[in-house]
Design a protein around this motif. Sequence first.
Motif, mmCIF file in Angstrom:
data_model
loop_
_atom_site.group_PDB
_atom_site.id
_atom_site.type_symbol
_atom_site.label_atom_id
_atom_site.label_comp_id
_atom_site.label_asym_id
_atom_site.label_seq_id
_atom_site.Cartn_x
_atom_site.Cartn_y
_atom_site.Cartn_z
ATOM 1 N N THR A 179 19.342 31.865 42.635
ATOM 2 C CA THR A 179 18.033 32.321 43.076
ATOM 3 C C THR A 179 18.106 33.723 43.666
ATOM 4 O O THR A 179 17.196 34.516 43.492
ATOM 5 C CB THR A 179 17.380 31.366 44.090
ATOM 6 O OG1 THR A 179 18.161 31.288 45.269
ATOM 7 C CG2 THR A 179 17.160 29.985 43.501
ATOM 8 N N VAL A 180 19.216 34.042 44.325
ATOM 9 C CA VAL A 180 19.403 35.403 44.849
ATOM 10 C C VAL A 180 19.437 36.382 43.686
ATOM 11 O O VAL A 180 18.821 37.442 43.733
ATOM 12 C CB VAL A 180 20.690 35.488 45.703
ATOM 13 C CG1 VAL A 180 21.052 36.933 46.009
ATOM 14 C CG2 VAL A 180 20.529 34.704 46.982
ATOM 15 N N SER A 181 20.136 36.006 42.629
ATOM 16 C CA SER A 181 20.217 36.842 41.437
ATOM 17 C C SER A 181 18.833 36.995 40.796
ATOM 18 O O SER A 181 18.435 38.093 40.420
ATOM 19 C CB SER A 181 21.199 36.229 40.446
ATOM 20 O OG SER A 181 21.224 36.960 39.256
ATOM 21 N N ASP A 182 18.095 35.884 40.663
ATOM 22 C CA ASP A 182 16.738 35.930 40.114
ATOM 23 C C ASP A 182 15.845 36.838 40.943
ATOM 24 O O ASP A 182 15.084 37.629 40.408
ATOM 25 C CB ASP A 182 16.102 34.533 40.086
ATOM 26 C CG ASP A 182 16.519 33.699 38.900
ATOM 27 O OD1 ASP A 182 17.242 34.225 38.028
ATOM 28 O OD2 ASP A 182 16.119 32.531 38.851
ATOM 29 N N HIS A 183 15.938 36.699 42.253
ATOM 30 C CA HIS A 183 15.105 37.479 43.160
ATOM 31 C C HIS A 183 15.401 38.978 42.988
ATOM 32 O O HIS A 183 14.480 39.790 42.938
ATOM 33 C CB HIS A 183 15.342 37.044 44.600
ATOM 34 C CG HIS A 183 14.428 37.695 45.588
ATOM 35 N ND1 HIS A 183 13.101 37.359 45.687
ATOM 36 C CD2 HIS A 183 14.640 38.662 46.507
ATOM 37 C CE1 HIS A 183 12.544 38.101 46.625
ATOM 38 N NE2 HIS A 183 13.442 38.893 47.133
ATOM 39 N N ALA A 184 16.684 39.317 42.869
ATOM 40 C CA ALA A 184 17.062 40.723 42.686
ATOM 41 C C ALA A 184 16.531 41.269 41.376
ATOM 42 O O ALA A 184 16.044 42.406 41.302
ATOM 43 C CB ALA A 184 18.576 40.864 42.751
ATOM 44 N N ILE A 185 16.592 40.464 40.312
ATOM 45 C CA ILE A 185 16.104 40.901 38.996
ATOM 46 C C ILE A 185 14.592 41.089 39.029
ATOM 47 O O ILE A 185 14.059 42.057 38.497
ATOM 48 C CB ILE A 185 16.511 39.878 37.903
ATOM 49 C CG1 ILE A 185 18.016 39.952 37.681
ATOM 50 C CG2 ILE A 185 15.755 40.126 36.610
ATOM 51 C CD1 ILE A 185 18.560 38.819 36.833
ATOM 52 N N LEU A 186 13.865 40.167 39.675
ATOM 53 C CA LEU A 186 12.405 40.261 39.747
ATOM 54 C C LEU A 186 11.929 41.492 40.504
ATOM 55 O O LEU A 186 10.875 42.037 40.231
ATOM 56 C CB LEU A 186 11.824 39.003 40.414
ATOM 57 C CG LEU A 186 11.870 37.718 39.600
ATOM 58 C CD1 LEU A 186 11.420 36.545 40.451
ATOM 59 C CD2 LEU A 186 11.005 37.846 38.360
ATOM 60 N N HIS A 187 12.732 41.924 41.482
ATOM 61 C CA HIS A 187 12.306 43.037 42.324
ATOM 62 C C HIS A 187 13.057 44.321 42.024
ATOM 63 O O HIS A 187 13.040 45.259 42.795
ATOM 64 C CB HIS A 187 12.460 42.637 43.801
ATOM 65 C CG HIS A 187 11.517 41.548 44.178
ATOM 66 N ND1 HIS A 187 11.857 40.212 44.079
ATOM 67 C CD2 HIS A 187 10.239 41.582 44.596
ATOM 68 C CE1 HIS A 187 10.821 39.479 44.449
ATOM 69 N NE2 HIS A 187 9.831 40.278 44.753
ATOM 70 N N ASP A 188 13.726 44.386 40.892
ATOM 71 C CA ASP A 188 14.476 45.579 40.493
ATOM 72 C C ASP A 188 13.555 46.592 39.845
ATOM 73 O O ASP A 188 12.695 46.319 39.109
ATOM 74 C CB ASP A 188 15.593 45.181 39.530
ATOM 75 C CG ASP A 188 16.537 46.342 39.263
ATOM 76 O OD1 ASP A 188 16.412 47.380 39.931
ATOM 77 O OD2 ASP A 188 17.407 46.171 38.406
#
Length: 87
Positions: free
Chosen positions: A78-87
């Motif tokens: 989820t941390v990875s997903d969150h970073a991708i969504l807000h990149d």
Amino acid sequence: MKISSFRKFPDESLSEALDCFHGLLRKTPTHGFSEPVQLNIFIDGLRPHSKHRLDASSGGKTNLKTPDEAMELIENMTVSDHAILHD
């Protein structure tokens, strides 16, 4: 009970789905589901693609992990997903 019928929406990220699931748990503090059962409900409610990603990241079947190991894996994803969504 909404917890037991949890389903991830097609356009929802893993982190959004986990936030939604945690919200359901907070809304019903007397749900009576143990942590392993909660984890199974969450995983069972994921879309097939998300389940495959989770299993691939775990090196096999996520449900063969301990609840703590599986939750750590999900939280890392989820941390990875969150970073991708807000990149």
